[in-house]
Design an enzyme around this catalytic site. Structure first.
Site, mmCIF file in Angstrom:
data_model
loop_
_atom_site.group_PDB
_atom_site.id
_atom_site.type_symbol
_atom_site.label_atom_id
_atom_site.label_comp_id
_atom_site.label_asym_id
_atom_site.label_seq_id
_atom_site.Cartn_x
_atom_site.Cartn_y
_atom_site.Cartn_z
ATOM 1 N N ASP A 169 -27.752 3.133 1.771
ATOM 2 C CA ASP A 169 -28.047 4.065 0.687
ATOM 3 C C ASP A 169 -29.560 4.195 0.585
ATOM 4 O O ASP A 169 -30.253 3.238 0.242
ATOM 5 C CB ASP A 169 -27.465 3.561 -0.636
ATOM 6 C CG ASP A 169 -27.437 4.632 -1.720
ATOM 7 O OD1 ASP A 169 -28.282 5.552 -1.651
ATOM 8 O OD2 ASP A 169 -26.594 4.556 -2.626
ATOM 9 N N ARG A 229 -31.248 6.455 -1.318
ATOM 10 C CA ARG A 229 -31.683 7.215 -2.489
ATOM 11 C C ARG A 229 -32.702 6.440 -3.323
ATOM 12 O O ARG A 229 -32.692 5.214 -3.342
ATOM 13 C CB ARG A 229 -30.475 7.592 -3.350
ATOM 14 C CG ARG A 229 -29.566 8.612 -2.697
ATOM 15 C CD ARG A 229 -28.323 8.877 -3.503
ATOM 16 N NE ARG A 229 -27.410 7.738 -3.494
ATOM 17 C CZ ARG A 229 -26.219 7.738 -4.070
ATOM 18 N NH1 ARG A 229 -25.801 8.818 -4.713
ATOM 19 N NH2 ARG A 229 -25.444 6.675 -4.005
#
Length: 373
Positions: free
Chosen positions: A304, A306
């Site tokens: 991930d 982000r």
């Protein structure tokens, strides 16, 4: 102690340089990464045969292919050093023919690998920054690099090749948040939520734009409903069944309208931050048997990528510091709290599997820790 204005100006200049460097990588142009030992780097997916020859001519030293450890492990079929940020491989002339080269860089390429010619080599100091700059450009985290001989940096800069300090690339995530600015706010009535506005944000020097969909007047509420939503072209716009993003987007707006107010932070972080093209590559790998997490890793990305602190900064700019978070993701709760947003409660945001996204949702729960019960 430097003033806030001076600090902001330094952040602005760093971001401008980094974004220009990332843009040059996308265009197949080399970039100097400066530090204790400077590198001339090109993005592997845009370098081409001419780019590889250019690197060799400039330096006279061996070309190294720098990859994320997970991608290198998949190529060599061997474990990589623990805690490594990057891995360097020699790139012999036999592997520089473009179809063969691309099969090394891109795991979705059809050409067979020639892994026996690839050997581990010494990792240059700026390797992690080189991969970081490719990621900022939403390219595959794979770069070709050569060490620069003494005195060549100034000569190359004189020919228009940009120089980016490696240390500043590694600080990009925090600078991205510090450089975020609100650009415009406009009334945009939505179906089912006519009292709504869209507020646009941009980080200095970047073409990436984050949005806040504001329902009603959340500033008048002690703790308005807030959702952090990463853009999803396939789910939000096309109605893809592979994920639950479209349902989450429209469901969140409906919940906020029913609640009387709310903010949906629509972050430009497609595919958990890897970009649309790389997400489509990940889909291809998922169709070959990998789950969401492993597909991202084989491409060279983290599970991930982000930066949820961007969302927290958007709320602070809008004057919202206490929220009820509409989420199933514990990472979002932690990110909001870490950036000074007071999360007074979590509101579950669940949607049933549709027969296509069952494994996707199961992976969210088992490997990403989403609270789907």
């Amino acid at each position: 102690m430097p003033s806030e204005t001076a600090t902001a100006e330094r952040v602005r200049l760093r971001l401008r340089q980094i974004h220009r460097g990332a843009s040059d990588l996308r265009r197949g142009v080399p970039v100097i990464l400066s530090g204790a030992s400077s590198l001339l780097v090109m993005a592997a997916e845009t370098a081409g045969v001419d780019g590889l020859a250019e690197l060799e001519t400039v330096s006279g030293s061996e070309i190294r292919l720098i990859l994320a450890p997970a991608r290198a492990a998949a190529i060599l079929r061997a474990p990589m050093p623990a805690q490594a940020d990057a891995v360097a491989l020699t790139l012999p002339a036999s592997l520089r023919e473009i179809d063969v080269f691309q099969s090394i860089v891109d795991p979705t390429a059809a050409q067979p690998l020639m892994r026996e010619a690839l050997k581990l080599t010494a990792l240059p100091p700026a390797a992690a920054a080189a991969l970081g700059l490719a990621k900022i450009g939403r390219l595959l985290p794979a770069v070709v690099a050569v060490a620069l001989p003494d005195g060549s940096t100034a000569r190359l800069a004189g020919h228009g090749i940009i120089e980016v300090p490696a240390s500043e690339v590694l600080e990009y995530a925090s600078d991205e948040v510090a450089g975020l600015r609100q650009i415009v706010s406009a009334h945009v009535p939505l179906n089912g939520a006519p009292d709504s506005r869209v507020v646009a944000f941009r980080t200095e020097g970047s073409a990436i734009e984050h949005l806040a969909i504001v329902i009603g007047r959340p500033q008048d509420h002690a703790a308005p409903l807030v959702r952090i939503h990463s853009e999803c072209f396939t789910g939000d716009l096309l109605g893809s069944l592979r994920c639950d993003c479209g349902e989450q987007l429209r469901g969140a707006i409906a919940r906020m309208a029913e609640d009387g107010a709310g903010v949906l932070l629509y972050l430009a972080q497609e595919g958990r931050g890897i970009g649309l093209i790389n997400k489509l590559r990940a889909y291809e790998l998922q169709d070959r048997g990998l789950d969401t997490m492993d597909a991202n890793r084989v491409l060279g990305w983290g599970a991930d990528e982000r930066n949820f602190l961007v969302g927290a900064a958007m709320l602070q700019i809008m004057g919202i510091r206490r929220v009820r978070l509409l989420t199933n993701n514990p990472d979002k709760l932690e990110a909001m709290e870490a950036c000074g947003i007071d999360v007074v409660g979590r509101e579950p945001h669940l949607f049933a599997a549709n027969g296509v996204n069952d494994e996707y949702l199961a992976t969210k729960a088992s490997r990403f820790g989403h609270m789907l019960d």
